[in-house]
Design an enzyme around this catalytic site. Structure first.
Site, mmCIF file in Angstrom:
data_model
loop_
_atom_site.group_PDB
_atom_site.id
_atom_site.type_symbol
_atom_site.label_atom_id
_atom_site.label_comp_id
_atom_site.label_asym_id
_atom_site.label_seq_id
_atom_site.Cartn_x
_atom_site.Cartn_y
_atom_site.Cartn_z
ATOM 1 N N ILE A 18 -0.625 6.660 9.131
ATOM 2 C CA ILE A 18 -0.915 6.819 10.656
ATOM 3 C C ILE A 18 -2.115 6.285 11.184
ATOM 4 O O ILE A 18 -2.404 5.376 12.277
ATOM 5 C CB ILE A 18 -1.058 8.526 11.211
ATOM 6 C CG1 ILE A 18 0.504 9.013 11.004
ATOM 7 C CG2 ILE A 18 -1.516 8.583 12.628
ATOM 8 C CD1 ILE A 18 0.536 10.408 10.945
ATOM 9 N N ASP A 37 -12.437 4.923 5.634
ATOM 10 C CA ASP A 37 -11.563 5.329 4.739
ATOM 11 C C ASP A 37 -12.167 6.012 3.548
ATOM 12 O O ASP A 37 -13.220 5.347 2.916
ATOM 13 C CB ASP A 37 -10.234 4.764 4.174
ATOM 14 C CG ASP A 37 -8.970 5.599 3.882
ATOM 15 O OD1 ASP A 37 -8.200 5.605 4.635
ATOM 16 O OD2 ASP A 37 -8.963 6.316 2.755
ATOM 17 N N ASP A 60 -16.567 9.577 3.271
ATOM 18 C CA ASP A 60 -15.845 11.115 2.757
ATOM 19 C C ASP A 60 -16.305 11.862 4.332
ATOM 20 O O ASP A 60 -17.402 12.269 4.205
ATOM 21 C CB ASP A 60 -16.408 11.692 1.578
ATOM 22 C CG ASP A 60 -15.709 12.838 1.471
ATOM 23 O OD1 ASP A 60 -15.025 13.420 2.184
ATOM 24 O OD2 ASP A 60 -16.080 13.302 0.301
ATOM 25 N N ASN A 87 -8.870 11.202 12.256
ATOM 26 C CA ASN A 87 -7.409 11.237 11.870
ATOM 27 C C ASN A 87 -7.413 11.455 10.229
ATOM 28 O O ASN A 87 -6.326 12.053 9.518
ATOM 29 C CB ASN A 87 -6.626 10.016 11.794
ATOM 30 C CG ASN A 87 -5.713 9.482 11.028
ATOM 31 O OD1 ASN A 87 -4.539 10.067 11.557
ATOM 32 N ND2 ASN A 87 -5.663 8.883 9.999
ATOM 33 N N TYR A 157 -3.254 24.165 5.134
ATOM 34 C CA TYR A 157 -2.940 22.910 5.998
ATOM 35 C C TYR A 157 -2.614 23.408 7.506
ATOM 36 O O TYR A 157 -3.471 22.990 8.382
ATOM 37 C CB TYR A 157 -1.706 22.325 5.502
ATOM 38 C CG TYR A 157 -1.431 20.916 6.322
ATOM 39 C CD1 TYR A 157 -2.582 19.853 6.307
ATOM 40 C CD2 TYR A 157 -0.358 20.840 7.181
ATOM 41 C CE1 TYR A 157 -2.268 18.788 7.039
ATOM 42 C CE2 TYR A 157 -0.309 19.562 7.859
ATOM 43 C CZ TYR A 157 -1.195 18.563 7.921
ATOM 44 O OH TYR A 157 -0.932 17.399 8.572
ATOM 45 N N THR A 189 7.111 15.171 11.613
ATOM 46 C CA THR A 189 7.113 14.586 9.977
ATOM 47 C C THR A 189 7.119 13.117 10.566
ATOM 48 O O THR A 189 8.075 12.813 10.994
ATOM 49 C CB THR A 189 8.304 15.116 9.514
ATOM 50 O OG1 THR A 189 8.412 16.689 9.407
ATOM 51 C CG2 THR A 189 8.488 14.667 7.989
ATOM 52 N N THR A 192 5.186 8.204 6.372
ATOM 53 C CA THR A 192 4.090 7.632 5.993
ATOM 54 C C THR A 192 3.893 7.587 4.309
ATOM 55 O O THR A 192 4.527 8.525 3.724
ATOM 56 C CB THR A 192 2.545 8.169 6.306
ATOM 57 O OG1 THR A 192 2.470 9.664 5.995
ATOM 58 C CG2 THR A 192 2.711 8.155 8.030
HETATM 59 N N1 LIG Z 1 2.717 12.308 7.850
HETATM 60 C C1 LIG Z 1 2.987 13.224 8.693
HETATM 61 O O1 LIG Z 1 4.204 13.879 8.451
HETATM 62 C C2 LIG Z 1 1.701 13.969 9.367
HETATM 63 C C3 LIG Z 1 2.112 15.130 10.373
HETATM 64 C C4 LIG Z 1 1.232 15.773 11.026
HETATM 65 C C5 LIG Z 1 -0.075 15.297 10.928
HETATM 66 N N2 LIG Z 1 -0.554 14.210 9.978
HETATM 67 C C6 LIG Z 1 -2.002 14.065 9.886
HETATM 68 O O2 LIG Z 1 -2.106 12.713 10.298
HETATM 69 C C7 LIG Z 1 -3.238 12.074 9.500
HETATM 70 C C8 LIG Z 1 -2.676 11.062 8.581
HETATM 71 O O3 LIG Z 1 -1.598 11.184 7.841
HETATM 72 P P1 LIG Z 1 -0.980 10.269 7.068
HETATM 73 O O4 LIG Z 1 0.422 10.608 6.830
HETATM 74 O O5 LIG Z 1 -1.202 8.822 7.444
HETATM 75 O O6 LIG Z 1 -1.486 10.411 5.653
HETATM 76 P P2 LIG Z 1 -1.781 9.155 4.388
HETATM 77 O O7 LIG Z 1 -1.964 9.982 3.288
HETATM 78 O O8 LIG Z 1 -0.869 8.156 4.591
HETATM 79 O O9 LIG Z 1 -3.199 8.674 4.846
HETATM 80 C C9 LIG Z 1 -4.421 9.482 5.050
HETATM 81 C C10 LIG Z 1 -5.702 8.557 4.729
HETATM 82 O O10 LIG Z 1 -6.947 9.586 4.869
HETATM 83 C C11 LIG Z 1 -7.740 9.064 3.762
HETATM 84 N N3 LIG Z 1 -8.662 10.200 3.603
HETATM 85 C C12 LIG Z 1 -8.379 11.495 2.553
HETATM 86 N N4 LIG Z 1 -9.476 12.288 2.549
HETATM 87 C C13 LIG Z 1 -10.334 11.474 3.228
HETATM 88 C C14 LIG Z 1 -11.648 11.915 3.321
HETATM 89 N N5 LIG Z 1 -12.250 12.992 2.888
HETATM 90 N N6 LIG Z 1 -12.531 10.857 4.111
HETATM 91 C C15 LIG Z 1 -12.091 9.723 4.885
HETATM 92 N N7 LIG Z 1 -10.939 9.284 4.461
HETATM 93 C C16 LIG Z 1 -9.922 10.386 3.661
HETATM 94 C C17 LIG Z 1 -6.726 8.746 2.371
HETATM 95 O O11 LIG Z 1 -7.609 8.040 1.735
HETATM 96 C C18 LIG Z 1 -5.743 7.847 3.406
HETATM 97 O O12 LIG Z 1 -5.962 6.650 3.540
HETATM 98 C C19 LIG Z 1 -3.516 13.458 8.718
HETATM 99 O O13 LIG Z 1 -4.653 14.079 9.298
HETATM 100 C C20 LIG Z 1 -2.274 14.500 8.560
HETATM 101 O O14 LIG Z 1 -2.702 15.597 8.206
HETATM 102 C C21 LIG Z 1 0.553 13.727 9.252
#
Ligand SMILES: NC(=O)c1ccc[n+]([C@@H]2O[C@H](COP(=O)([O-])OP(=O)(O)OC[C@H]3O[C@@H](n4cnc5c(N)ncnc54)[C@H](O)[C@@H]3O)[C@@H](O)[C@H]2O)c1
Length: 256
Positions: A18, A37, A60, A87, A157, A189, A192
């Protein structure tokens, strides 16, 4: 559309999924983007895909000094900041009794405390940038549909994302008069790498994906680009009256 021409934005967790889609969309709409990231290589990969000259940086978000330095890096490079997307996020799949204290702390530290650090250090920079301007700054926090409805095995979560939604509303009220709008996106959902890893770790990956798809009223997973479209709207002046909102993008998941 190029609604973000001249704007400067930081997107955390933008090395994947995302966050990457948001960074790309912001650049397509004319913004300069700092891709942040935990994974520096992934951040740099995203930066290389941007349609405008951008920056990448390892961070981080659970460490306040690193988030402070991230905001300062944008100010040093660009002299201002209009938009921050908090994010970055992680998950743990467990009920409350099955969640280890370490896992609880890890999830809350990244998802909720990380968002807090973004607000703590990002809002003063955005507020200074937009002072006297005819447009507002925008902070976008990534919550989740689990802030609204119970989903099995998501105790820590869900708590973190519910906290993000409440923090969004509190900050929105605190900073609306300063020209800074704070909103949250609540994705359902989304297809990703995160979700792909969850299904790949199951005994029957295709069955697990089919089950996730089956719970979607519109019959498919949400795309990262659909979340990015909402983020671009929230970053743009078109959402000037959207303040403290939790905008659901979930294919009808929470409407059931
Ligand atoms: N994919 C879904 O279904 C979904 C649904 C609801 C919410 N979200 C939220 O969307 C956001 C992105 O999710 P995604 O599906 O793209 O996940 P993803 O795992 O594909 O990407 C997440 C990114 O965050 C980075 N990250 C993790 N910990 C970190 C930290 N401490 N500091 C900096 N960067 C960090 C990771 O390296 C990764 O590149 C998250 O907050 C997730 O909770 C995702």
């Amino acid at each position: 559309m190029r609604r973000l021409e001249g704007r400067r934005a930081i997107v955390t967790g933008a090395g994947s999924g995302i966050g990457r889609a948001i960074a790309l969309r912001f650049a397509e709409e004319g913004a300069r983007v700092l891709v942040a990231d935990l994974n520096a290589d992934a951040a740099e990969e995203s930066r290389a895909l941007l349609a405008t000259p951008g920056l990448s940086r390892a961070v981080d978000v659970s460490r306040g000094n690193e988030v402070q330095a991230l905001i300062q890096a944008a100010l040093d490079a660009w002299g201002g900041l209009e938009t921050l997307v908090n994010n970055a996020g992680i998950g743990v799949a467990a009920t409350a009794p099955d969640t280890g204290e370490d896992d609880w702390d890890r999830v809350l530290n990244v998802n909720l405390k990380g968002t807090f650090f973004g607000l703590k250090y990002g809002i003063p920079a955005i507020r200074r940038t937009v002072q006297g301007q005819p447009y507002s700054g925008s902070v976008i926090n990534m919550s989740s549909a689990v802030a609204l409805v119970g989903v099995p095995n998501r105790a820590a979560y869900s708590a973190s994302k519910g906290g993000v939604l409440a923090l969004t509303r509190a900050a929105a009220i605190d900073h609306v008069s300063e020209g800074v709008r704070v909103n949250a996106i609540l994705p359902g959902t989304v297809d990703t790498p995160w979700v792909q890893n969850i299904t790949a770790s199951q005994a029957d990956p295709e069955g697990a994906r089919a089950a996730m798809t089956a719970r979607q009223p519109h019959g498919r997973l949400v795309t990262a680009q659909e979340i990015a479209a909402m983020a671009a709207y929230l970053a743009s002046d078109e959402s000037a009256s959207v303040i403290g909102a939790g905008l659901v993008v979930d294919g009808g998941f929470t409407a059931r």
